[in-house]
Enzyme design. Structure first.
Site, PDB file in Angstrom:
ATOM      1  N   GLU A 212       0.826  -1.220   0.000  1.00 53.81           N
ATOM      2  CA  GLU A 212       0.000   0.000   0.000  1.00 53.81           C
ATOM      3  C   GLU A 212       0.858   1.267   0.000  1.00 53.81           C
ATOM      4  OE1 GLU A 212      -2.848  -0.473   3.195  1.00 53.81           O
ATOM      5  OE2 GLU A 212      -3.492  -2.428   2.443  1.00 53.81           O
ATOM      6  N   GLU A 320      -4.855  -8.026  -1.045  1.00 61.21           N
ATOM      7  CA  GLU A 320      -5.816  -7.791   0.041  1.00 61.21           C
ATOM      8  C   GLU A 320      -7.099  -7.253  -0.579  1.00 61.21           C
ATOM      9  OE1 GLU A 320      -4.877  -5.474   3.557  1.00 61.21           O
ATOM     10  OE2 GLU A 320      -2.751  -5.999   3.371  1.00 61.21           O
TER      11      GLU A 320
END
Length: 423
Positions: A212, A320
């Site tokens: 991320e 994810e």
């Protein structure tokens, strides 16, 4: 043909499971051999990895996923056998997934929070070995503490990975905190180099570094580092583990956030380069309400990484995915969520070729909420009255029963494929 083990389910869940079984018996053509790696006529597969000296089992895992993704999407779950709402042991033998559908996830997710001292999420060596012994795939994400502030811990998030104090430049060689980062990597390497099965063979791991990074909530984020600085951090960490510490059982994964402007140029802006990455992924969380646009975006991002992986000889994944945490913690739910997800992915000719998708953990006590309360924090609907009554367990069971999803028993010969490696 995939059936739900009803003996472990309460009556209401059994009713749905029996319906699924009846549909299957009446002609649902679930792929009996979804794992093509189990075929007897498998020939050596040529692979090109970040680590040209990777173990045979690690090379086989890569080759398996390259082939498997043509036939199904594997399901993954963070803390599959170490956290849960319906389990009574965390020794690697139970999971909410198993209690819901009668099988474990195919992909077992953990984090460096169980590897690097003080191992805030508990040691996982025994559980990883059990997952591997049943043929599961292991992936580990990296929530490294902030090297610059890790000695200042007190009020969260100071000193943690969520401490947004910029630390990338100072963690690189020549920086004041490079020894701290090296200390984290040393512990990861020691763990990896001692992670062996009963025959003494190293257990392969998909290691997901600095995820991320296109957000700004970690110390390696886009407001904390330039693209070039981030690339240097990723490359340095891979090189240190591979060349300095001799880790031979890692595949390296890159996973930015999803992009709303879904272009290869955006994906590549902070990408370390093909030499440093085996697995292309992305992380994405969306709302419960009005989520049609988000689901379309998921498919678009999955299609992008699948096309890029095909062109570059990599493995595409959704590293994810889930409903965003504030909605979960507010008690909101979508009892069509899993069915929407798999329907959208398998309908797209590119998106359907991702190897796996992984949802986050099922925190047994939830997480702290307002005024000293505990609020829900889970992503796999559990076999309990709440999830039966709101329809989310039924949704997850339908996802499991879909011919295009793969769980632990659906994958075979993951680590036994013959390979030839390109150096």
């Amino acid at each position: 043909m995939k059936t739900i083990t009803t003996a472990r389910l309460p009556w209401a869940a059994q009713s749905f499971a029996l319906g699924i079984c009846l549909i299957a018996l009446l002609g649902c053509n679930h792929a009996a051999n979804k794992s093509s790696a189990s075929r007897a006529d498998v020939k050596p597969v040529t692979v090109k990895l970040v680590d040209s000296q990777a173990t045979m089992e690690t090379r086989s895992l890569f080759a398996f996923m390259q082939e498997q993704r043509r036939h199904s999407i594997m399901f993954g779950h963070q803390h599959e056998t170490t956290q849960g709402l319906t389990i009574t042991r965390t020794d690697g033998t139970q999971s909410d997934t198993f209690n819901a559908v009668g099988d474990f996830a195919a992909v077992y997710g953990w984090d460096t929070l169980s590897i690097v001292a003080p191992k805030a999420e508990g040691d996982i060596v025994a559980q990883v070995k059990k997952a591997y012994a049943r043929g599961g795939i292991i992936t580990v994400s990296s929530h490294f503490d902030n090297p610059k502030t890790d000695t200042q811990k007190g009020v969260w998030p100071v000193g943690t990975s969520w401490d947004q104090t910029p630390a990338v430049v100072d963690s690189l060689p020549g920086g004041a905190y490079n020894p701290v980062l090296n200390g984290y990597l040393d512990q990861v390497a020691e763990w990896a180099n001692n992670l062996k099965d009963e025959q003494g063979r190293l257990i392969p791991v998909i290691f997901r570094l600095y995820h991320e990074n296109t957000g700004s909530w970690f110390w390696w984020g886009d407001k904390q580092s330039t693209p070039e600085q981030y690339k240097q951090l990723f490359r340095y960490s891979v090189e240190y583990l591979r060349d300095v510490k001799g880790v031979r059982n890692f595949l390296y994964a890159y996973s930015p956030n999803n992009f709303w402007d879904v272009t290869e140029a955006n994906y590549l802006e902070r990408y370390p380069g093909d030499e440093w990455v085996d697995v292309l992924g992305f992380d994405t969380y969306g709302p419960v309400a009005d989520n049609a646009d988000w689901f379309r975006n998921v498919v678009a991002n999955a299609a992008l990484v699948a096309r890029m992986a095909e062109a570059r000889g990599k493995i595409p994944v959704i590293s994810e995915i889930g409903i965003r945490a504030p909605d979960i913690e507010a008690g909101l739910y979508d009892n069509q969520w899993y069915r929407k997800l798999i329907s959208g992915l398998k309908a797209d000719p590119d998106a359907r070729e991702i190897a796996f998708l992984l949802v986050w953990r099922n925190a047994p006590q939830g997480v702290p909420g307002p005024n000293g309360t505990q609020v829900p924090h889970y992503w796999v609907p559990a076999n309990r009255p709440e999830n039966i009554n709101n329809g989310t367990l039924e949704d997850f069971q339908a996802f499991y029963a879909d011919e295009f999803t793969a769980f632990n028993r659906d994958i075979e010969q993951v680590y036994q494929r013959p390979t030839l490696i390109v150096k």
